[in-house]
Design a protein around this motif. Structure first.
Motif, PDB file in Angstrom:
ATOM      1  N   PHE A  58     -50.485   3.203  15.770  1.00 49.43           N
ATOM      2  CA  PHE A  58     -49.808   4.085  16.733  1.00 49.43           C
ATOM      3  C   PHE A  58     -50.041   3.610  18.171  1.00 49.43           C
ATOM      4  O   PHE A  58     -49.140   3.608  18.992  1.00 49.43           O
ATOM      5  N   ARG A  59     -51.276   3.224  18.470  1.00 49.40           N
ATOM      6  CA  ARG A  59     -51.601   2.771  19.819  1.00 49.40           C
ATOM      7  C   ARG A  59     -50.825   1.509  20.158  1.00 49.40           C
ATOM      8  O   ARG A  59     -50.240   1.387  21.230  1.00 49.40           O
ATOM      9  N   ALA A  60     -50.787   0.550  19.238  1.00 45.69           N
ATOM     10  CA  ALA A  60     -50.079  -0.699  19.476  1.00 45.69           C
ATOM     11  C   ALA A  60     -48.584  -0.454  19.673  1.00 45.69           C
ATOM     12  O   ALA A  60     -47.943  -1.079  20.522  1.00 45.69           O
ATOM     13  N   ALA A  61     -48.041   0.470  18.890  1.00 43.81           N
ATOM     14  CA  ALA A  61     -46.610   0.769  18.997  1.00 43.81           C
ATOM     15  C   ALA A  61     -46.269   1.448  20.318  1.00 43.81           C
ATOM     16  O   ALA A  61     -45.161   1.302  20.828  1.00 43.81           O
ATOM     17  N   SER A  62     -47.223   2.162  20.891  1.00 46.08           N
ATOM     18  CA  SER A  62     -46.948   2.877  22.142  1.00 46.08           C
ATOM     19  C   SER A  62     -47.475   2.125  23.370  1.00 46.08           C
ATOM     20  O   SER A  62     -47.451   2.658  24.470  1.00 46.08           O
ATOM     21  N   ASN A  63     -47.961   0.907  23.163  1.00 45.39           N
ATOM     22  CA  ASN A  63     -48.468   0.055  24.253  1.00 45.39           C
ATOM     23  C   ASN A  63     -49.602   0.702  25.041  1.00 45.39           C
ATOM     24  O   ASN A  63     -49.718   0.509  26.244  1.00 45.39           O
ATOM     25  N   ARG A  64     -50.435   1.487  24.369  1.00 46.31           N
ATOM     26  CA  ARG A  64     -51.585   2.083  25.035  1.00 46.31           C
ATOM     27  C   ARG A  64     -52.769   1.134  24.989  1.00 46.31           C
ATOM     28  O   ARG A  64     -52.799   0.192  24.197  1.00 46.31           O
ATOM     29  N   LYS A  65     -53.755   1.375  25.851  1.00 50.60           N
ATOM     30  CA  LYS A  65     -54.941   0.528  25.919  1.00 50.60           C
ATOM     31  C   LYS A  65     -55.804   0.717  24.676  1.00 50.60           C
ATOM     32  O   LYS A  65     -55.912   1.829  24.159  1.00 50.60           O
ATOM     33  N   PRO A  66     -56.448  -0.358  24.226  1.00 51.55           N
ATOM     34  CA  PRO A  66     -57.367  -0.216  23.096  1.00 51.55           C
ATOM     35  C   PRO A  66     -58.605   0.570  23.539  1.00 51.55           C
ATOM     36  O   PRO A  66     -58.894   0.660  24.734  1.00 51.55           O
ATOM     37  N   PRO A  67     -59.345   1.146  22.599  1.00 44.76           N
ATOM     38  CA  PRO A  67     -60.532   1.908  22.975  1.00 44.76           C
ATOM     39  C   PRO A  67     -61.571   1.003  23.645  1.00 44.76           C
ATOM     40  O   PRO A  67     -61.649  -0.191  23.335  1.00 44.76           O
TER      41      PRO A  67
END
Length: 163
Positions: free
Chosen positions: A81-90
């Motif tokens: 989900f994070r990769a698909a939404s281009n959010r920063k990794p933890p």
């Protein structure tokens, strides 16, 4: 071909790295889960991966200080989900107990039908911030709480209670 390092070598390297990060000699680490309310996590400037579970990490016991270190983690599904939404990794998260003007670490009592007993794998922390605000949170331990409290009691400036 690269030789596999022994557990003792990996441990020494990890302790050295943590010692450099915190500016103090690392004596021991304990696997714990920090459990707190949302407002306490915010005051500690920590973000649990999943609020219902808490934040797993290491309680880093140093010669003169105490720290909590959480390695960056996420579940495979959250990673997608994070990769698909281009959010920063933890990111890794740390909490230095030097941040507190005062703190007390103690065992947790539970009441049962037959009296009171101590939680075997839970310790409570009461901490005071410089602004005078008091925070309460828990560490769920992997090892028995009594053993962790004993290690913490050996630290200079760390006040523990095992009633």
């Amino acid at each position: 071909m690269k030789e596999r390092q022994s557990d003792a070598q990996l441990r020494r390297e990890f302790f050295t790295e943590m010692g450099e990060r915190f500016g103090d000699e690392v004596l021991s680490v304990e696997m714990v889960c920090l459990e707190a309310d949302d407002d306490v996590f915010a005051a500690l400037e920590l973000k649990p991966v999943q609020k219902e579970i808490g934040l797993w990490g290491l309680l880093v016991l140093c010669k003169k200080s105490l720290h909590f270190y959480a390695h960056p983690t996420e579940s495979p599904l959250l990673g997608l989900f994070r990769a698909a939404s281009n959010r920063k990794p933890p990111a890794e998260q740390t909490l230095s107990f030097n941040k507190f003007t005062n703190f007390n670490i103690r065992s947790v009592e539970k009441k049962t039908l037959f009296g009171t007993s101590r939680e075997k794998y839970l310790i409570a922390v009461d901490a005071e911030l410089s602004a005078g605000k008091t925070l309460g949170f828990y560490f769920r331990t992997q090892n028995k709480a009594a053993a962790v409290l004993e290690k913490l009691g050996a630290l200079a400036g760390c006040r523990t209670e095992y009633l």
